[in-house]
Design a protein around this motif. Structure first.
Motif, mmCIF file in Angstrom:
data_model
loop_
_atom_site.group_PDB
_atom_site.id
_atom_site.type_symbol
_atom_site.label_atom_id
_atom_site.label_comp_id
_atom_site.label_asym_id
_atom_site.label_seq_id
_atom_site.Cartn_x
_atom_site.Cartn_y
_atom_site.Cartn_z
ATOM 1 N N ARG A 104 35.630 10.250 88.243
ATOM 2 C CA ARG A 104 35.347 8.643 88.813
ATOM 3 C C ARG A 104 35.074 8.823 90.269
ATOM 4 O O ARG A 104 35.806 9.401 91.036
ATOM 5 N N VAL A 105 33.991 8.291 90.383
ATOM 6 C CA VAL A 105 33.363 8.350 91.806
ATOM 7 C C VAL A 105 33.723 7.004 92.387
ATOM 8 O O VAL A 105 33.383 5.887 91.846
ATOM 9 N N ARG A 106 34.382 7.021 93.604
ATOM 10 C CA ARG A 106 34.413 5.879 94.213
ATOM 11 C C ARG A 106 33.854 5.737 95.358
ATOM 12 O O ARG A 106 33.744 6.645 96.199
ATOM 13 N N MET A 107 33.212 4.476 95.442
ATOM 14 C CA MET A 107 32.402 4.296 96.721
ATOM 15 C C MET A 107 33.181 3.484 97.755
ATOM 16 O O MET A 107 33.893 2.662 97.428
#
Length: 95
Positions: A78-81
């Motif tokens: 999961r990429v959190r910006m």
């Protein structure tokens, strides 16, 4: 049939996923409530079917300790910006 992924690559990926799982458990300890006692964890990567196939095959041939069961843990990146706010100062004429 030739292997798509080497045993060393599988081992490296299992190590990486187990480290990520440990970090996840540290942040979300409630996941442990859903694991049976004496579970043997088999890690899967949601984005790497070649690895999953190889790791499932290894798990299927590995002896299972008494009163244990295999539990498949699928890991997903999961990429959190994160928006970072930076203030900038400027000297302007008073007016």
């Amino acid at each position: 049939m030739e292997a798509k992924i080497s045993p060393n690559e599988v081992a490296d990926k299992v190590l990486e996923l187990s480290e990520q799982f440990n970090q996840y458990v540290f942040e979300h300890p409630e996941i442990l409530d859903n694991l049976p006692d004496r579970a043997v964890l088999v890690f899967l990567d949601a984005e790497d079917e070649d690895f999953n196939e190889a790791n499932r095959a290894i798990a299927a041939t590995a002896p299972l300790p008494t009163e244990s069961e295999r539990v498949y843990i699928q890991m997903r990146r999961r990429v959190r910006m994160v928006e970072q706010v930076e203030w900038q100062a400027e000297i302007v004429p008073g007016g």
